[in-house]
Every structure is written in structure tokens, then in C-alpha cells.
Design a protein around this motif. Structure first.
Motif, PDB file in Angstrom:
ATOM      1  N   UNK A 117       0.804  -1.225   0.000  1.00  0.00           N
ATOM      2  CA  UNK A 117       0.000   0.000   0.000  1.00  0.00           C
ATOM      3  C   UNK A 117       0.836   1.274   0.000  1.00  0.00           C
ATOM      4  N   UNK A 118       2.079   1.186   0.447  1.00  0.00           N
ATOM      5  CA  UNK A 118       2.856   2.417   0.634  1.00  0.00           C
ATOM      6  C   UNK A 118       4.060   2.564  -0.288  1.00  0.00           C
ATOM      7  N   UNK A 119       4.484   1.500  -0.923  1.00  0.00           N
ATOM      8  CA  UNK A 119       5.682   1.603  -1.757  1.00  0.00           C
ATOM      9  C   UNK A 119       5.405   2.427  -3.018  1.00  0.00           C
ATOM     10  N   UNK A 120       6.441   3.079  -3.479  1.00  0.00           N
ATOM     11  CA  UNK A 120       6.341   3.810  -4.752  1.00  0.00           C
ATOM     12  C   UNK A 120       6.962   3.006  -5.890  1.00  0.00           C
ATOM     13  N   UNK A 121       7.558   1.862  -5.563  1.00  0.00           N
ATOM     14  CA  UNK A 121       8.197   1.023  -6.570  1.00  0.00           C
ATOM     15  C   UNK A 121       7.196  -0.017  -7.071  1.00  0.00           C
ATOM     16  N   UNK A 122       6.882  -0.033  -8.366  1.00  0.00           N
ATOM     17  CA  UNK A 122       5.876  -0.968  -8.885  1.00  0.00           C
ATOM     18  C   UNK A 122       6.267  -2.440  -8.718  1.00  0.00           C
ATOM     19  N   UNK A 123       7.559  -2.737  -8.815  1.00  0.00           N
ATOM     20  CA  UNK A 123       7.987  -4.138  -8.650  1.00  0.00           C
ATOM     21  C   UNK A 123       7.835  -4.576  -7.204  1.00  0.00           C
ATOM     22  N   UNK A 124       8.199  -3.726  -6.264  1.00  0.00           N
ATOM     23  CA  UNK A 124       8.011  -4.045  -4.849  1.00  0.00           C
ATOM     24  C   UNK A 124       6.519  -4.224  -4.574  1.00  0.00           C
ATOM     25  N   UNK A 125       5.690  -3.341  -5.129  1.00  0.00           N
ATOM     26  CA  UNK A 125       4.242  -3.440  -4.919  1.00  0.00           C
ATOM     27  C   UNK A 125       3.717  -4.788  -5.392  1.00  0.00           C
ATOM     28  N   UNK A 126       4.119  -5.199  -6.591  1.00  0.00           N
ATOM     29  CA  UNK A 126       3.664  -6.480  -7.145  1.00  0.00           C
ATOM     30  C   UNK A 126       4.100  -7.642  -6.256  1.00  0.00           C
ATOM     31  N   UNK A 127       5.355  -7.661  -5.874  1.00  0.00           N
ATOM     32  CA  UNK A 127       5.855  -8.732  -5.005  1.00  0.00           C
ATOM     33  C   UNK A 127       5.134  -8.727  -3.663  1.00  0.00           C
ATOM     34  N   UNK A 128       4.966  -7.556  -3.074  1.00  0.00           N
ATOM     35  CA  UNK A 128       4.296  -7.460  -1.771  1.00  0.00           C
ATOM     36  C   UNK A 128       2.842  -7.909  -1.880  1.00  0.00           C
ATOM     37  N   UNK A 129       2.190  -7.599  -2.980  1.00  0.00           N
ATOM     38  CA  UNK A 129       0.807  -8.054  -3.172  1.00  0.00           C
ATOM     39  C   UNK A 129       0.740  -9.573  -3.262  1.00  0.00           C
ATOM     40  N   UNK A 130       1.698 -10.178  -3.962  1.00  0.00           N
ATOM     41  CA  UNK A 130       1.739 -11.641  -4.061  1.00  0.00           C
ATOM     42  C   UNK A 130       1.947 -12.274  -2.685  1.00  0.00           C
ATOM     43  N   UNK A 131       2.886 -11.724  -1.920  1.00  0.00           N
ATOM     44  CA  UNK A 131       3.151 -12.248  -0.588  1.00  0.00           C
ATOM     45  C   UNK A 131       1.956 -12.011   0.336  1.00  0.00           C
ATOM     46  N   UNK A 132       1.270 -10.884   0.172  1.00  0.00           N
ATOM     47  CA  UNK A 132       0.078 -10.602   0.977  1.00  0.00           C
ATOM     48  C   UNK A 132      -0.990 -11.654   0.698  1.00  0.00           C
ATOM     49  N   UNK A 133      -1.188 -11.982  -0.567  1.00  0.00           N
ATOM     50  CA  UNK A 133      -2.186 -12.986  -0.926  1.00  0.00           C
ATOM     51  C   UNK A 133      -1.844 -14.345  -0.312  1.00  0.00           C
ATOM     52  N   UNK A 134      -0.575 -14.737  -0.399  1.00  0.00           N
ATOM     53  CA  UNK A 134      -0.161 -16.021   0.166  1.00  0.00           C
ATOM     54  C   UNK A 134      -0.373 -16.049   1.683  1.00  0.00           C
ATOM     55  N   UNK A 135      -0.022 -14.954   2.350  1.00  0.00           N
ATOM     56  CA  UNK A 135      -0.223 -14.893   3.798  1.00  0.00           C
ATOM     57  C   UNK A 135      -1.717 -14.933   4.130  1.00  0.00           C
ATOM     58  N   UNK A 136      -2.537 -14.297   3.296  1.00  0.00           N
ATOM     59  CA  UNK A 136      -3.984 -14.332   3.505  1.00  0.00           C
ATOM     60  C   UNK A 136      -4.542 -15.744   3.427  1.00  0.00           C
ATOM     61  N   UNK A 137      -3.991 -16.551   2.535  1.00  0.00           N
ATOM     62  CA  UNK A 137      -4.404 -17.952   2.443  1.00  0.00           C
ATOM     63  C   UNK A 137      -4.040 -18.705   3.713  1.00  0.00           C
ATOM     64  N   UNK A 138      -2.883 -18.414   4.279  1.00  0.00           N
ATOM     65  CA  UNK A 138      -2.475 -19.056   5.530  1.00  0.00           C
ATOM     66  C   UNK A 138      -3.401 -18.637   6.670  1.00  0.00           C
ATOM     67  N   UNK A 139      -3.752 -17.357   6.710  1.00  0.00           N
ATOM     68  CA  UNK A 139      -4.673 -16.857   7.738  1.00  0.00           C
ATOM     69  C   UNK A 139      -5.999 -17.613   7.647  1.00  0.00           C
ATOM     70  N   UNK A 140      -6.540 -17.733   6.448  1.00  0.00           N
ATOM     71  CA  UNK A 140      -7.830 -18.402   6.265  1.00  0.00           C
ATOM     72  C   UNK A 140      -7.771 -19.862   6.711  1.00  0.00           C
ATOM     73  N   UNK A 141      -6.692 -20.532   6.383  1.00  0.00           N
ATOM     74  CA  UNK A 141      -6.541 -21.937   6.771  1.00  0.00           C
ATOM     75  C   UNK A 141      -6.463 -22.081   8.291  1.00  0.00           C
ATOM     76  N   UNK A 142      -5.715 -21.204   8.925  1.00  0.00           N
ATOM     77  CA  UNK A 142      -5.612 -21.240  10.384  1.00  0.00           C
ATOM     78  C   UNK A 142      -6.933 -20.886  11.057  1.00  0.00           C
ATOM     79  N   UNK A 143      -7.656 -19.940  10.504  1.00  0.00           N
ATOM     80  CA  UNK A 143      -8.964 -19.585  11.077  1.00  0.00           C
ATOM     81  C   UNK A 143      -9.919 -20.771  11.030  1.00  0.00           C
ATOM     82  N   UNK A 144      -9.904 -21.536   9.937  1.00  0.00           N
ATOM     83  CA  UNK A 144     -10.756 -22.727   9.833  1.00  0.00           C
ATOM     84  C   UNK A 144     -10.389 -23.754  10.894  1.00  0.00           C
ATOM     85  N   UNK A 145      -9.095 -24.003  11.049  1.00  0.00           N
ATOM     86  CA  UNK A 145      -8.658 -24.974  12.058  1.00  0.00           C
ATOM     87  C   UNK A 145      -9.009 -24.505  13.469  1.00  0.00           C
ATOM     88  N   UNK A 146      -8.823 -23.240  13.724  1.00  0.00           N
ATOM     89  CA  UNK A 146      -9.118 -22.707  15.046  1.00  0.00           C
ATOM     90  C   UNK A 146     -10.613 -22.797  15.349  1.00  0.00           C
TER      91      UNK A 146
END
Length: 151
Positions: A117-146
Motif C-alpha cells: 500500500x505504501x511503496x512507490x516502486x511498482x515491482x516491490x508493490x507487485x511482489x508485496x501483493x503476491x506475498x500478501x495474498x499467500x499470507x492471507x491464504x495461511x490466515x484463512x486456513x488457520x482460522x478454519x482450524x481454530x
């Protein structure tokens, strides 16, 4: 964060530490005799190692700087996925382990999301968005187990 090499250095360290923490949780659940969570946390450690390999691969030809511990810029001064892990031990119950892992993944998700959300570098933004999505999948999986875990 506006430098892709520094972003990748942080991602590599974050995933390295996350894999180690998940291995600790897997061992704790094995000691407790909870085979399902032992296997789940072992799988999460594999995911972290895969993310680590992806970050290393994305670094590829880049000169990712080796950072000293005090050169990392983490929220609260600690890698997002390792904060609060001091209490991991063989006596930890399943719910405690899941809550700890969920809080950790939420911090990782927020960390990458804030960079996207805060980077001005488009490549960093793309990578951070990909990592955010992957972490979101982990959150969802853990929420189901919990949700399935007895209080």
C-alpha cells in the motif's frame, strides 16, 4: 520500502524465521500427541521454505544485501512472523498453538499489505501483493482450524 533488493532481503529473513517457528510448533504438537496439528504445522513449515525459495529465486541476478540484525526494518523491531513465539514449548496446547500461529500470520499479512500500500516502486508493490495474498491464504486456513478446535 521502495527498494526491491531490501524487500527481498526482508522476505527471505521473514520466511526463514517462519519455517523455523513452524517446525517448533510441529515438534510441540508431536510431543502433545496431536498428529493432525503436527502434520499441519509441518506443512506450514514447508510452505514457508517454499516462500523462502521463491524469494531467493526472485532475487536471482539481483544483489540482495546481507543485512545485520539491526538493519532490518520490522514493525515493533521484530520480524512479524516471529513476535510472541517465546512461549512455544512441549506443554503448549492445540488451541494456544493455533492462536499463536494465526496471530503470526496476521502480522505477516499486515506487513506485506502495508508495503504493497505504501511503496512507490511498482515491482516491490507487485511482489508485496503476491506475498500478501499467500499470507492471507495461511490466515484463512488457520482460522478454519481454530474454529474447529475446542475452546
Amino acid at each position: 520500502m521502495n527498494d526491491v533488493e531490501r524487500f527481498l532481503a526482508h522476505a527471505v529473513q521473514l520466511e526463514r524465521e517462519a519455517a523455523r517457528r513452524y517446525e517448533e510448533l510441529s515438534a510441540a504438537m508431536g510431543t502433545e500427541g496431536n498428529g493432525e496439528l503436527k502434520a499441519f504445522f509441518s506443512k506450514m513449515a514447508r510452505y514457508s521454505r517454499q516462500h523462502l525459495a521463491q524469494a531467493n529465486a526472485r532475487a536471482g541476478f539481483r544483489d540482495v544485501p546481507p543485512l545485520a540484525a539491526d538493519e532490518y526494518v520490522w514493525p515493533d523491531g521484530t520480524s512479524p512472523e516471529t513476535a510472541d513465539w517465546v512461549g512455544v514449548d512441549a506443554q503448549m496446547g492445540a488451541r494456544e498453538a493455533l492462536e499463536l500461529a494465526l496471530a503470526s500470520e496476521r502480522r505477516g499479512h499486515a506487513y506485506y499489505g502495508a508495503i504493497a500500500a505504501t511503496t512507490t516502486d511498482p515491482e516491490v508493490r507487485l511482489l508485496a501483493q503476491e506475498f500478501t495474498q499467500e499470507e492471507g491464504e495461511h490466515v484463512a486456513e488457520l482460522e478454519k482450524l481454530l474454529a474447529r478446535c475446542a475452546a
